[in-house]
Design an enzyme around this catalytic site. Structure first.
Site: not given
Lengths: 493, 493
Positions: B447, B169, B422
């Site tokens: 994710h 991320s 995601d």
């Protein structure tokens, strides 16, 4: 300790701290090249953020840049972008003949961008140098960000034009670093005489002065040896008031030496004179720091041929004659000014600030491998002087971490050119790191000779260097045009 | 405008501004993995400069980092370096099973470095968030410089150990950027689910929510269509006081809705719930934001199968049942808290500040290609909200200039992994740019599934992804060891 004295007084070029400064700033004098063609450019100003790396200070300043588009071939002719050094950009524009000479071949636009805090590009106007609070945005990172933002703005209007950065000396360091840090804005870089390794623990602190010494040693019998002997002679003679007076008269000093501390300043001034000569030891008559003959060190050395039996007075008479080659070649100087090589302009103070923050370049001498009085490098002493001057301290290892030190092999498309006579080659990249991170050595070249206008007296090595640089430029431009439009493949699992 | 409301009130997760924040911060809850092995590490603190890019502020703070060296093979075993996200580093340490699982294979040391302004790494202690003056050093550049300086310090003790950065991320963006900006400190980077292109003019602002919608559309008949219809139903019902009361009871809200503005907050909370589900749509039961069943969207969608003829009340009953899958899977919640997905911790405020400065990530919805109420992206409105909150304004194009945008092909040794489920893959690198700038797509991954501990329910695509990632790591390590000691050749003219 000379370093301390030098920094505290700020009265003179500082031997171990401001060698780069003097090298660059003393060039800001009155220059003329008989061979240079008339050049024309337009002047623009770009609104830059004062602080690219924080958002509290959101003010802007006007960065000056010069544009010459006479030869630019729309719509995709390349842009040669000069990454300005610590000085007035018009001076660099006028003295980078190489760019002007290849513009037509490449169909290129020329852009010369001024470095913040120099020339007219002052973030806080007249207050820019008022204190360390206002000086806080004077860093190479901020300057690189200025260049990147300006180039992005140019690219928004000329999206098909590949950009190549060009620079010499500190400007050459910036040119290389721009390609390293922002490869999205420049397809390649020419870093001429750029000492990107003149930082702690990358090269020997004595290498710089060894090269200066070699230049003198090979330019005349006994030349370096006599300069090595001269410091003791000055110490001997300056120990009495009458000796100081003799020295002042012999060297035709504008301000006579009055105390022993003046002799320290005097020696620094002489040392810097020899350094400057090493940097501008060009093969033709030129006005750089001063009007000088071709191969000026050979001319200087003609006054320093005697053997070691000579008296202190005779030795220093030779030294004064040698110095006058540098300061009075045309015979128009009525006296020599020992504060001449360190201008008190904003620019000089700016570089001193940069040396006192990021640009920590250790220098030392031992009097054996070089022709100077021995002096060690002490980071702590240097740091203390900086603190005394600005209330800030240099960060010894930051430049190495930030710009990669010797570990730069993953970058690409950078030419590092170096002159074998140039003391700054001590900190330059003098071997090929990869196929696209190449070094070009110019054995009989002084400081970024390749960037200067071509002359009929240019040695073959600098002609070849320029031809090779042009060839790399053409390859980068070609590749950039081929690449645009290509897409990648997917690694679907 | 919802964006404005959201920013001014700060009472709730902000739809278009803080989606990334919520995605990362809501994970900071109580987590447990039944399958994860016990992990042990030591905690250290490193003195970092508060300001790497200026010298006026010379203070330092203690950056926390965690070290696990159980499997490290002296003297040249590699170091896997986690580039911490906007949160407590112990949480990322505990939730990056991939690193723990490959440490033995590689003989690697694991280091998890905390991002400044999060967890315990507060530059000004409790005052760090007190105003924009103290927040001024919260930038990704400062964080990257922290990582680079810390790694240089580690390398001074372990000079033969190649370092690879790893992150997911925002931490994945930092991992990629660390390799781009400081290739001297890391030989390669894994950037898992890193939306480095979620910036202005790089991808469509609606792409993110399209993917969320696709996840729901393919997880159950009529599922996305019914969510799309639900907003109007909420608008209808929330127009009266009794409707607000009904909604509050139906959704078992801890704080009943009282005014029409509460309904705006309520809708944002629901929207964020669907976004969170899309991010954690893992193939096995897991406690991430909340304890959830395997393939949670399929379970949610079981409550949203009816056709369009259904009444507003019946539709919203289905929606409430669906929301409770997310918020009350274990049945232990007595009521639902609409401020739950936006914690009021420092961390959330930190990410909002980052979004309001560098991390400008445009988001928009149209209600046609996605299942949400239409909302345009307005940079100006966003900027005004930021100014109202912090007295600073975002810089729309800075991240693109700084980190290269789509023009990153000259970099090397970066793996970009993305999950097809995601929503953040909208801003990810989903194709190979060069042979050493590769994309790994995990079609049935949410994710950064690849960074999680392996389980028996992992789909083949994520197993292959991890194997390929490990293979690249091994190649980089091998090459780094071969390279050390090589020297270049000279281009003497």
């Amino acid at each position: 300790m000379a370093t301390v004295t030098c920094f505290i007084t700020l009265s003179l070029a500082c031997l171990h701290v401001t060698a780069l400064k003097s090298q660059l700033f003393t060039r800001l004098g009155d220059l003329s090249y008989s061979s240079e063609p008339p050049i024309t450019y337009e002047t623009f100003y770009f609104n830059q953020k004062i602080d690219h790396f924080g958002f509290l200070e959101d003010g802007t300043f006007k960065q000056r840049y010069l544009v010459a588009d006479k030869h630019w071939q729309q719509p995709d002719g390349p842009i040669l972008f000069y990454t300005g050094n610590e000085g007035d950009i018009t001076w660099f524009c006028n003295n980078t003949g190489f760019m002007w000479e290849i513009a037509e071949d490449l169909g290129a636009m020329l852009v010369f961008a001024e470095h913040r805090y120099y020339g007219e590009s002052l973030p806080f106007g007249q207050d820019s140098y008022s204190d360390s609070k206002h000086l806080n945005y004077l860093t190479s990172e901020q300057a690189l960000a200025d260049f990147a933002v300006l180039i992005q703005s140019l690219k928004s209007k000329m999206p098909e034009s590949p950009v190549i950065s060009v620079g010499g000396s500190y400007g050459g360091m910036l040119s290389a670093w721009l390609r390293m840090k922002y490869p999205n804005v420049v397809v390649g870089a020419l870093a001429a005489s750029a000492p990107i390794w003149q930082f702690p623990r990358m090269v020997g602190c004595g290498d710089f002065y060894k090269i200066v010494t070699q230049d003198f040693a090979k330019s005349g019998q006994n030349c370096a040896a006599n300069i090595r002997s001269s410091w003791k002679a000055i110490n001997n003679i300056s120990s009495t008031a009458s000796g100081l007076q003799w020295l002042s008269e012999e060297f035709s000093l504008c301000s006579p030496l009055k105390a022993k501390t003046d002799a320290v300043v005097f020696k620094s001034w002489l040392q810097e004179t020899w350094v400057n000569l090493a940097m501008v030891d060009y093969p033709y008559e030129a006005s750089f720091l001063q009007p000088l003959p071709a191969w000026p060190i050979q001319v200087v050395c003609k006054h320093l041929t005697f053997d070691s039996k000579v008296s202190d007075y005779d030795l220093l008479h030779g030294v004064s004659q040698a110095a006058k080659v540098y300061y009075n070649y045309t015979g128009s100087s009525s006296c020599l000014n020992t504060s001449q090589t360190a201008t008190s302009s904003l620019g000089a103070l700016g570089w001193t600030y940069q040396a006192c923050t990021e640009m920590v370049m250790p220098m030392c001498t031992d009097g054996v491998q070089d022709m100077f009085e021995p002096e060690d490098w002490s980071f702590q002493a240097f740091s203390d002087e900086c603190y005394g001057m600005f209330g800030i301290r240099p960060r010894e290892d930051w430049a190495g971490t930030l710009y990669g030190g010797k570990d730069i092999s993953s970058h690409s498309n950078i030419i590092f050119s170096n002159g074998g006579l140039d003391p700054w080659s001590s900190g330059g990249v003098t071997y090929n790191i990869t196929d696209s991170l190449v070094s070009i050595m110019i054995p009989d070249g002084a400081h970024h000779l390749d960037l200067r206008y071509s002359t009929s007296l240019d040695p073959p090595s600098v002609r070849s260097a320029r031809a090779l640089e042009l060839k790399y430029f053409q390859e980068w431009i070609e590749k950039a045009k081929t690449r645009s439009g290509q897409t990648g493949s997917e690694n679907q699992l």
